[in-house]
Design a protein around this motif. Structure first.
Motif, PDB file in Angstrom:
ATOM      1  N   LEU A 167       0.875  -1.099   0.254  1.00  0.00           N
ATOM      2  CA  LEU A 167       0.209   0.139  -0.141  1.00  0.00           C
ATOM      3  C   LEU A 167       1.159   1.240   0.071  1.00  0.00           C
ATOM      4  CD1 LEU A 167      -2.558   1.578   0.396  1.00  0.00           C
ATOM      5  CD2 LEU A 167      -2.317   1.295   3.122  1.00  0.00           C
ATOM      6  N   GLN A 168       0.789   1.954  -1.134  1.00  0.00           N
ATOM      7  CA  GLN A 168       1.402   3.248  -0.833  1.00  0.00           C
ATOM      8  C   GLN A 168       0.519   4.456  -0.713  1.00  0.00           C
ATOM      9  OE1 GLN A 168       4.457   3.819  -1.212  1.00  0.00           O
ATOM     10  NE2 GLN A 168       5.345   1.961  -2.505  1.00  0.00           N
ATOM     11  N   THR A 169       0.874   5.319   0.146  1.00  0.00           N
ATOM     12  CA  THR A 169       0.277   6.413   0.651  1.00  0.00           C
ATOM     13  C   THR A 169       1.052   7.705   0.716  1.00  0.00           C
ATOM     14  OG1 THR A 169      -0.842   5.053   2.658  1.00  0.00           O
ATOM     15  CG2 THR A 169      -1.096   7.329   2.717  1.00  0.00           C
ATOM     16  N   VAL A 170       0.495   8.840  -0.242  1.00  0.00           N
ATOM     17  CA  VAL A 170       1.171   9.714  -0.693  1.00  0.00           C
ATOM     18  C   VAL A 170       0.552  11.060  -0.312  1.00  0.00           C
ATOM     19  CG1 VAL A 170       2.275  10.911  -2.618  1.00  0.00           C
ATOM     20  CG2 VAL A 170       1.853   8.490  -2.616  1.00  0.00           C
ATOM     21  N   ILE A 171       1.104  12.117   0.487  1.00  0.00           N
ATOM     22  CA  ILE A 171       0.603  13.324   0.586  1.00  0.00           C
ATOM     23  C   ILE A 171       0.944  14.297  -0.379  1.00  0.00           C
ATOM     24  CG2 ILE A 171       0.803  15.407   1.992  1.00  0.00           C
ATOM     25  CD1 ILE A 171       1.397  13.548   4.312  1.00  0.00           C
ATOM     26  N   THR A 172      -0.039  14.760  -1.296  1.00  0.00           N
ATOM     27  CA  THR A 172       0.141  15.629  -2.497  1.00  0.00           C
ATOM     28  C   THR A 172      -0.131  17.162  -2.082  1.00  0.00           C
ATOM     29  OG1 THR A 172      -1.819  15.273  -3.355  1.00  0.00           O
ATOM     30  CG2 THR A 172      -0.007  13.700  -3.938  1.00  0.00           C
ATOM     31  N   ILE A 198       4.256   7.945   2.813  1.00  0.00           N
ATOM     32  CA  ILE A 198       3.931   7.475   4.116  1.00  0.00           C
ATOM     33  C   ILE A 198       4.166   6.061   4.283  1.00  0.00           C
ATOM     34  CG2 ILE A 198       2.393   7.672   6.219  1.00  0.00           C
ATOM     35  CD1 ILE A 198       3.356  10.199   5.326  1.00  0.00           C
ATOM     36  N   PRO A 199       4.936   5.486   5.161  1.00  0.00           N
ATOM     37  CA  PRO A 199       6.087   6.001   6.089  1.00  0.00           C
ATOM     38  C   PRO A 199       7.301   6.496   5.143  1.00  0.00           C
ATOM     39  CG  PRO A 199       6.158   3.810   6.469  1.00  0.00           C
ATOM     40  CD  PRO A 199       4.920   3.983   5.535  1.00  0.00           C
ATOM     41  N   GLY A 203       6.656   2.124   1.219  1.00  0.00           N
ATOM     42  CA  GLY A 203       5.097   1.743   1.350  1.00  0.00           C
ATOM     43  C   GLY A 203       4.969   0.977   2.530  1.00  0.00           C
ATOM     44  N   THR A 204       3.998   0.255   2.715  1.00  0.00           N
ATOM     45  CA  THR A 204       3.295  -0.680   3.859  1.00  0.00           C
ATOM     46  C   THR A 204       3.191  -1.782   3.108  1.00  0.00           C
ATOM     47  OG1 THR A 204       2.488   1.397   4.896  1.00  0.00           O
ATOM     48  CG2 THR A 204       1.664  -0.771   5.695  1.00  0.00           C
ATOM     49  N   ALA A 243       4.885  -4.763  -6.019  1.00  0.00           N
ATOM     50  CA  ALA A 243       6.286  -4.432  -5.901  1.00  0.00           C
ATOM     51  C   ALA A 243       7.459  -5.094  -6.449  1.00  0.00           C
ATOM     52  CB  ALA A 243       6.675  -3.676  -4.555  1.00  0.00           C
ATOM     53  N   ALA A 244       7.090  -6.337  -6.914  1.00  0.00           N
ATOM     54  CA  ALA A 244       7.809  -7.182  -7.637  1.00  0.00           C
ATOM     55  C   ALA A 244       8.583  -6.745  -8.798  1.00  0.00           C
ATOM     56  CB  ALA A 244       7.251  -8.571  -7.825  1.00  0.00           C
TER      57      ALA A 244
END
Length: 272
Positions: A167-172, A198-199, A203-204, A243-244
């Motif tokens: 999981l990719q979490t992005v502040i834009t 984030i983080p 990613g997570t 992500a592979a």
């Protein structure tokens, strides 16, 4: 019709529909661009309106770059995470874009404008997951923060699981406007700019399988980066990716639009 036969038929149909259940896809378009890149300045005024025509069918995310030379202030403010995404895709030219992380379109954004068929084709491919994201910005003296809530729901008939699912979490910042050119290519306005992952850019990891019909929730609360230009332009992009190295497929993306901050103290220097 025999009642038992009718009931059996309905159960079979329910199983079929559940087995085929998939979510409408929101395609992620990642662009690598720079305020030092002449072709980028020529491309963005064409590419941005093109993406807008797809509305909520597309999530736009831009990484400011060091190509052809350093000097882009937004790249300088968060070099490690921007560089990590460059390396992840092997980006060596700008402007360049990736659609859901994989082919059939990897390359110059204008190619996608000239031939949008790969995008419309990808939109027709359903996703095994539904993804939602929401955020809240709180401004308080000395501890401005953002809270992000994300839900991943498996709408397929099999477990959603993979050793490399992230999981990719992005502040834009949705819009950044400079009073004069930001660097050297004449551009003063920028959109959908990655400001913080984030983080971090790794990613997570989604370590637990999500069973059919089940939801897995993620919550993050982190300080706001001090280098943001406008708190009123803060948005959040979330996407789930394999992500592979052999895949990099993005399964689904989501977007939480800018909203008014909360809190007892408003940092007027940030509110623009």
């Amino acid at each position: 019709m025999n009642r038992n036969f009718t009931l059996a038929l309905l159960l079979v149909l329910a199983f079929v529909f559940r087995s085929d259940a998939q979510a409408v896809r929101r395609v992620l378009i990642e662009e690598f661009t720079s305020a030092t890149c002449g072709p980028c300045a020529a491309t963005n005024p064409i590419f941005d309106p093109f993406l807008k025509t797809f509305g909520n069918q597309v999530t736009a995310l831009k990484y400011q770059s060091y190509i052809p030379v350093t000097g882009d202030p937004m790249y300088g403010q968060n070099t490690p995470e921007s560089q990590a995404r460059h390396s992840f895709y092997g980006i060596n030219s700008a402007p360049s874009c990736r659609m859901d992380g994989v082919t059939p379109h990897n390359g110059h954004p204008i190619n996608l404008v000239a031939n949008p068929t790969p995008l419309t084709t990808r939109l027709a491919v359903t996703s095994p997951i539904e993804l939602t994201v929401d955020h809240k910005v709180t401004l308080e003296t000395g501890k401005d923060s953002i809270e992000i809530n994300i839900s991943i729901k498996n709408v397929s008939s099999t477990d959603f699981t993979g050793a490399n699912y992230v999981l990719q979490t992005v502040i834009t910042e949705e819009e950044i406007k400079f009073p004069r050119q930001a660097a050297t290519n004449g551009e003063t306005e920028f959109s959908h700019v990655m400001r913080k992952m984030i983080p971090n850019a790794s990613g997570t990891r989604i370590t637990q399988a999500i069973a059919p019909g089940q939801t897995q929730d993620f919550r993050f609360k982190v300080p706001l980066p001090a280098y943001l230009y406008s708190v009123n332009q803060i948005a959040v992009v979330a996407f789930v990716q394999n992500a592979a190295t052999s895949s990099r497929e993005v399964f689904q993306s989501a977007h939480s639009a800018p909203k008014a901050p909360e809190g007892n103290f408003l940092d007027v220097a940030m509110i623009k």
